[in-house]
Write a protein that holds these residues in place. Structure first.
Motif, PDB file in Angstrom:
ATOM      1  N   MET A   1       0.829  -1.191   0.000  1.00 29.71           N
ATOM      2  CA  MET A   1       0.000   0.000   0.000  1.00 29.71           C
ATOM      3  C   MET A   1       0.873   1.255   0.000  1.00 29.71           C
ATOM      4  N   LYS A   2       0.399   2.275  -0.671  1.00 28.91           N
ATOM      5  CA  LYS A   2       1.071   3.568  -0.676  1.00 28.91           C
ATOM      6  C   LYS A   2       0.323   4.500   0.266  1.00 28.91           C
ATOM      7  N   PHE A   3       1.075   5.224   1.069  1.00 29.82           N
ATOM      8  CA  PHE A   3       0.480   6.160   2.023  1.00 29.82           C
ATOM      9  C   PHE A   3       1.031   7.550   1.765  1.00 29.82           C
ATOM     10  N   ALA A   4       0.210   8.566   2.000  1.00 25.77           N
ATOM     11  CA  ALA A   4       0.628   9.949   1.808  1.00 25.77           C
ATOM     12  C   ALA A   4       0.195  10.791   3.001  1.00 25.77           C
ATOM     13  N   VAL A   5       0.924  11.864   3.232  1.00 17.29           N
ATOM     14  CA  VAL A   5       0.591  12.786   4.313  1.00 17.29           C
ATOM     15  C   VAL A   5      -0.795  13.372   4.045  1.00 17.29           C
ATOM     16  N   GLY A   6      -1.617  13.442   5.081  1.00 18.17           N
ATOM     17  CA  GLY A   6      -2.960  14.000   4.958  1.00 18.17           C
ATOM     18  C   GLY A   6      -4.049  12.957   4.798  1.00 18.17           C
ATOM     19  N   GLU A   7      -3.678  11.716   4.488  1.00 21.73           N
ATOM     20  CA  GLU A   7      -4.679  10.663   4.347  1.00 21.73           C
ATOM     21  C   GLU A   7      -5.198  10.239   5.719  1.00 21.73           C
ATOM     22  N   VAL A   8      -6.440   9.778   5.743  1.00 19.78           N
ATOM     23  CA  VAL A   8      -7.045   9.247   6.961  1.00 19.78           C
ATOM     24  C   VAL A   8      -7.139   7.740   6.798  1.00 19.78           C
ATOM     25  N   VAL A   9      -6.610   7.003   7.773  1.00 15.71           N
ATOM     26  CA  VAL A   9      -6.633   5.543   7.723  1.00 15.71           C
ATOM     27  C   VAL A   9      -7.407   4.996   8.913  1.00 15.71           C
ATOM     28  N   GLN A  10      -7.951   3.801   8.721  1.00 16.72           N
ATOM     29  CA  GLN A  10      -8.665   3.113   9.800  1.00 16.72           C
ATOM     30  C   GLN A  10      -7.772   1.979  10.290  1.00 16.72           C
ATOM     31  N   PHE A  11      -7.542   1.919  11.603  1.00 17.61           N
ATOM     32  CA  PHE A  11      -6.740   0.859  12.195  1.00 17.61           C
ATOM     33  C   PHE A  11      -7.631  -0.324  12.548  1.00 17.61           C
ATOM     34  N   LYS A  12      -7.016  -1.494  12.704  1.00 18.19           N
ATOM     35  CA  LYS A  12      -7.757  -2.697  13.073  1.00 18.19           C
ATOM     36  C   LYS A  12      -8.266  -2.611  14.515  1.00 18.19           C
ATOM     37  N   LYS A  13      -7.444  -2.030  15.405  1.00 20.20           N
ATOM     38  CA  LYS A  13      -7.828  -1.905  16.805  1.00 20.20           C
ATOM     39  C   LYS A  13      -8.182  -0.455  17.123  1.00 20.20           C
ATOM     40  N   GLU A  14      -9.083  -0.277  18.072  1.00 17.57           N
ATOM     41  CA  GLU A  14      -9.483   1.067  18.494  1.00 17.57           C
ATOM     42  C   GLU A  14      -8.465   1.652  19.471  1.00 17.57           C
ATOM     43  N   HIS A  15      -8.354   2.972  19.438  1.00 16.69           N
ATOM     44  CA  HIS A  15      -7.592   3.716  20.430  1.00 16.69           C
ATOM     45  C   HIS A  15      -8.415   3.684  21.728  1.00 16.69           C
ATOM     46  N   PRO A  16      -7.806   3.808  22.896  1.00 15.78           N
ATOM     47  CA  PRO A  16      -8.577   3.806  24.139  1.00 15.78           C
ATOM     48  C   PRO A  16      -9.702   4.858  24.190  1.00 15.78           C
ATOM     49  N   CYS A  17      -9.591   5.938  23.410  1.00 22.27           N
ATOM     50  CA  CYS A  17     -10.638   6.963  23.402  1.00 22.27           C
ATOM     51  C   CYS A  17     -11.866   6.499  22.612  1.00 22.27           C
ATOM     52  N   GLY A  18     -11.740   5.408  21.851  1.00 24.20           N
ATOM     53  CA  GLY A  18     -12.878   4.855  21.128  1.00 24.20           C
ATOM     54  C   GLY A  18     -12.829   5.057  19.622  1.00 24.20           C
ATOM     55  N   SER A  19     -11.861   5.805  19.126  1.00 24.08           N
ATOM     56  CA  SER A  19     -11.762   6.062  17.691  1.00 24.08           C
ATOM     57  C   SER A  19     -10.788   5.076  17.048  1.00 24.08           C
ATOM     58  N   ASP A  20     -11.033   4.760  15.772  1.00 22.35           N
ATOM     59  CA  ASP A  20     -10.093   3.915  15.038  1.00 22.35           C
ATOM     60  C   ASP A  20      -9.597   4.616  13.772  1.00 22.35           C
ATOM     61  N   GLN A  21      -9.832   5.930  13.675  1.00 21.93           N
ATOM     62  CA  GLN A  21      -9.417   6.690  12.503  1.00 21.93           C
ATOM     63  C   GLN A  21      -8.282   7.641  12.864  1.00 21.93           C
ATOM     64  N   TRP A  22      -7.239   7.631  12.024  1.00 29.85           N
ATOM     65  CA  TRP A  22      -6.021   8.395  12.264  1.00 29.85           C
ATOM     66  C   TRP A  22      -5.621   9.139  11.005  1.00 29.85           C
ATOM     67  N   GLU A  23      -5.096  10.347  11.182  1.00 30.39           N
ATOM     68  CA  GLU A  23      -4.578  11.144  10.064  1.00 30.39           C
ATOM     69  C   GLU A  23      -3.064  10.989  10.025  1.00 30.39           C
TER      70      GLU A  23
END
Length: 59
Positions: A1-23
């Motif tokens: 996979m190619k990744f670029a700055v500014g993209e939003v990705v979904q992780f397999k596991k959630e962050h403790p705050c409850g979100s799984d989306q990261w920039e």
């Protein structure tokens, strides 16, 4: 996979705050990503980042 700055990705596991989306803030040997819910910024080595990503949500 190619990744670029500014993209939003979904992780397999959630962050403790409850979100799984990261920039993506930085790419290279290490990735710097920011949680879109709480704003936490973390750095991950490339192999761990690529293993954690489920899909690219937005580019």
């Amino acid at each position: 996979m190619k990744f670029a700055v500014g993209e939003v990705v979904q992780f397999k596991k959630e962050h403790p705050c409850g979100s799984d989306q990261w920039e993506i803030l930085r790419t290279g040997m290490d990735f710097r990503v920011k949680c879109l819910k709480c704003g936490r910024v973390i750095m991950l080595p490339r192999p761990k980042f690529e293993k954690s990503v489920k899909k690219i949500v937005d580019s």
